[in-house]
Design a protein around this motif. Structure first.
Motif, PDB file in Angstrom:
ATOM      1  N   HIS A  79     108.517 -46.448   4.058  1.00  9.16           N
ATOM      2  CA  HIS A  79     109.706 -46.652   4.892  1.00  9.16           C
ATOM      3  C   HIS A  79     110.997 -46.279   4.169  1.00  9.16           C
ATOM      4  O   HIS A  79     112.060 -46.289   4.777  1.00  9.16           O
ATOM      5  CB  HIS A  79     109.766 -48.092   5.421  1.00  9.16           C
ATOM      6  CG  HIS A  79     109.820 -49.134   4.355  1.00  9.16           C
ATOM      7  ND1 HIS A  79     108.701 -49.613   3.727  1.00  9.16           N
ATOM      8  CD2 HIS A  79     110.863 -49.775   3.795  1.00  9.16           C
ATOM      9  CE1 HIS A  79     109.057 -50.508   2.825  1.00  9.16           C
ATOM     10  NE2 HIS A  79     110.358 -50.619   2.843  1.00  9.16           N
TER      11      HIS A  79
ATOM     12  N   TYR B  81     108.354 -36.370   3.827  1.00  9.75           N
ATOM     13  CA  TYR B  81     106.928 -36.692   3.979  1.00  9.75           C
ATOM     14  C   TYR B  81     106.223 -35.360   4.165  1.00  9.75           C
ATOM     15  O   TYR B  81     106.564 -34.601   5.077  1.00  9.75           O
ATOM     16  CB  TYR B  81     106.729 -37.604   5.191  1.00  9.75           C
ATOM     17  CG  TYR B  81     105.397 -38.298   5.218  1.00  9.75           C
ATOM     18  CD1 TYR B  81     105.262 -39.593   4.721  1.00  9.75           C
ATOM     19  CD2 TYR B  81     104.279 -37.661   5.721  1.00  9.75           C
ATOM     20  CE1 TYR B  81     104.028 -40.234   4.734  1.00  9.75           C
ATOM     21  CE2 TYR B  81     103.043 -38.304   5.732  1.00  9.75           C
ATOM     22  CZ  TYR B  81     102.923 -39.584   5.242  1.00  9.75           C
ATOM     23  OH  TYR B  81     101.708 -40.219   5.243  1.00  9.75           O
TER      24      TYR B  81
ATOM     25  N   ILE C 285     114.682 -38.527   7.495  1.00 11.91           N
ATOM     26  CA  ILE C 285     113.848 -39.552   8.134  1.00 11.91           C
ATOM     27  C   ILE C 285     114.636 -40.844   8.336  1.00 11.91           C
ATOM     28  O   ILE C 285     115.223 -41.371   7.390  1.00 11.91           O
ATOM     29  CB  ILE C 285     112.610 -39.861   7.248  1.00 11.91           C
ATOM     30  CG1 ILE C 285     111.758 -38.603   7.044  1.00 11.91           C
ATOM     31  CG2 ILE C 285     111.793 -40.989   7.850  1.00 11.91           C
ATOM     32  CD1 ILE C 285     110.709 -38.742   5.930  1.00 11.91           C
TER      33      ILE C 285
ATOM     34  N   PHE D 168     113.264 -44.181   9.333  1.00  6.11           N
ATOM     35  CA  PHE D 168     111.965 -44.793   9.592  1.00  6.11           C
ATOM     36  C   PHE D 168     112.024 -45.639  10.872  1.00  6.11           C
ATOM     37  O   PHE D 168     112.973 -46.375  11.099  1.00  6.11           O
ATOM     38  CB  PHE D 168     111.553 -45.676   8.401  1.00  6.11           C
ATOM     39  CG  PHE D 168     110.155 -46.188   8.499  1.00  6.11           C
ATOM     40  CD1 PHE D 168     109.086 -45.419   8.065  1.00  6.11           C
ATOM     41  CD2 PHE D 168     109.896 -47.429   9.061  1.00  6.11           C
ATOM     42  CE1 PHE D 168     107.786 -45.882   8.166  1.00  6.11           C
ATOM     43  CE2 PHE D 168     108.593 -47.900   9.179  1.00  6.11           C
ATOM     44  CZ  PHE D 168     107.540 -47.122   8.732  1.00  6.11           C
TER      45      PHE D 168
ATOM     46  N   TYR E 135     103.131 -37.778  11.802  1.00  5.78           N
ATOM     47  CA  TYR E 135     104.491 -38.287  11.578  1.00  5.78           C
ATOM     48  C   TYR E 135     104.785 -39.481  12.488  1.00  5.78           C
ATOM     49  O   TYR E 135     105.367 -40.471  12.050  1.00  5.78           O
ATOM     50  CB  TYR E 135     105.535 -37.189  11.830  1.00  5.78           C
ATOM     51  CG  TYR E 135     105.507 -36.058  10.840  1.00  5.78           C
ATOM     52  CD1 TYR E 135     105.394 -36.293   9.475  1.00  5.78           C
ATOM     53  CD2 TYR E 135     105.611 -34.732  11.261  1.00  5.78           C
ATOM     54  CE1 TYR E 135     105.379 -35.246   8.567  1.00  5.78           C
ATOM     55  CE2 TYR E 135     105.600 -33.676  10.369  1.00  5.78           C
ATOM     56  CZ  TYR E 135     105.486 -33.941   9.017  1.00  5.78           C
ATOM     57  OH  TYR E 135     105.466 -32.899   8.135  1.00  5.78           O
TER      58      TYR E 135
ATOM     59  N   LEU F 261     105.359 -42.651  10.150  1.00  8.80           N
ATOM     60  CA  LEU F 261     106.796 -42.958  10.041  1.00  8.80           C
ATOM     61  C   LEU F 261     107.274 -43.800  11.220  1.00  8.80           C
ATOM     62  O   LEU F 261     108.461 -44.089  11.345  1.00  8.80           O
ATOM     63  CB  LEU F 261     107.601 -41.647   9.953  1.00  8.80           C
ATOM     64  CG  LEU F 261     107.195 -40.722   8.791  1.00  8.80           C
ATOM     65  CD1 LEU F 261     107.935 -39.382   8.882  1.00  8.80           C
ATOM     66  CD2 LEU F 261     107.478 -41.387   7.451  1.00  8.80           C
ATOM     67  N   GLU F 262     106.325 -44.130  12.108  1.00  3.25           N
ATOM     68  CA  GLU F 262     106.596 -44.992  13.276  1.00  3.25           C
ATOM     69  C   GLU F 262     107.793 -44.494  14.086  1.00  3.25           C
ATOM     70  O   GLU F 262     108.692 -45.254  14.467  1.00  3.25           O
ATOM     71  CB  GLU F 262     106.785 -46.455  12.809  1.00  3.25           C
ATOM     72  CG  GLU F 262     105.549 -46.974  12.093  1.00  3.25           C
ATOM     73  CD  GLU F 262     105.658 -48.418  11.624  1.00  3.25           C
ATOM     74  OE1 GLU F 262     106.536 -49.142  12.128  1.00  3.25           O
ATOM     75  OE2 GLU F 262     104.855 -48.811  10.764  1.00  3.25           O
TER      76      GLU F 262
END
Ligand SMILES: CC(C)(COP(=O)(O)OP(=O)(O)OC[C@H]1O[C@@H](n2cnc3c(N)ncnc32)[C@H](O)[C@@H]1OP(=O)(O)O)[C@@H](O)C(=O)NCCC(=O)NCCS
Length: 167
Positions: A50, A55, A74, A76, A108, A112-113
């Motif tokens: 997170h 990534y 990103i 998260f 992804y 990475l939610e």
């Protein structure tokens, strides 16, 4: 992509011709040195997912890495921006890119939610624009003077978006 494999991404950019880099809107002068790039990945891979700045995913066929994707910028749980590359021209234009982009997007969203996944190729680079559309991304806009990431210079770019799949 394992930390031991990040040299594939670093070498892909460092060993590319100026023409090839220009086609992707990448400025050689903006590439970190190989050593600095590797060190930044070592630091990033040590972070919890997170807190990651990037990534990386390796694209494998028959146990061989044939391409890769990376996500950066990103946030998260919210959004990220993805990139797509097949290493050798012989492997391009046979449907692999589309298949790998779909699989990468799923990874992804899961890891990475994310709610949204974006991708922003150079507007004149036909291959990624078509591939993103074919993989299910929706066209958002074209802007004449955008900077997609730290290795890009200002250029015409398109934005594509994919929404998280329903749970
Ligand atoms: C972008 C890339 C990953 C796409 O993978 P690919 O395996 O070549 O793509 P696919 O074979 O799945 O093709 C998907 C679509 O793109 C089109 N396409 C692919 N390469 C193309 C090219 N050079 N010129 C025109 N169309 C192209 C295909 O015809 C197909 O279009 P369709 O859906 O209208 O039939 C790959 O071409 C690549 O690595 N290119 C060089 C690196 C690059 O530019 N990356 C993007 C940086 S932002």
């Amino acid at each position: 992509m394992q930390l031991a494999e990040v040299g594939i991404r670093i070498g892909y950019f460092h060993e590319a011709s100026d023409d090839y880099l220009r086609g992707m809107g990448v400025d050689r002068a903006l590439l970190p040195s190989r050593e600095a790039w590797r060190a930044s990945y070592e630091a990033d891979y040590a972070r919890p997912v997170h807190e990651r700045e990037s990534y990386l995913l390796a694209w494998e066929m028959d146990d061989e890495i044939v391409g890769f994707s990376s996500a950066d910028q990103i946030t998260f749980g919210e959004e990220a921006f993805m990139h797509l590359h097949i290493l050798h021209p012989d492997h391009r234009r046979s449907g692999m890119g589309t298949a790998f982009v779909r699989q990468s997007a799923a990874a992804y969203f899961r890891e990475l939610e994310l709610q949204h996944l974006y991708s922003q190729p150079n507007a004149f680079n036909v291959a990624p624009n078509r591939t993103l559309r074919r993989a299910g991304f929706r066209y958002v806009f074209t802007r004449p003077d955008m900077v997609a990431s730290t290795i890009n210079y200002p250029q015409p770019m398109t934005r594509w978006v994919l929404q998280a799949p329903p749970t």
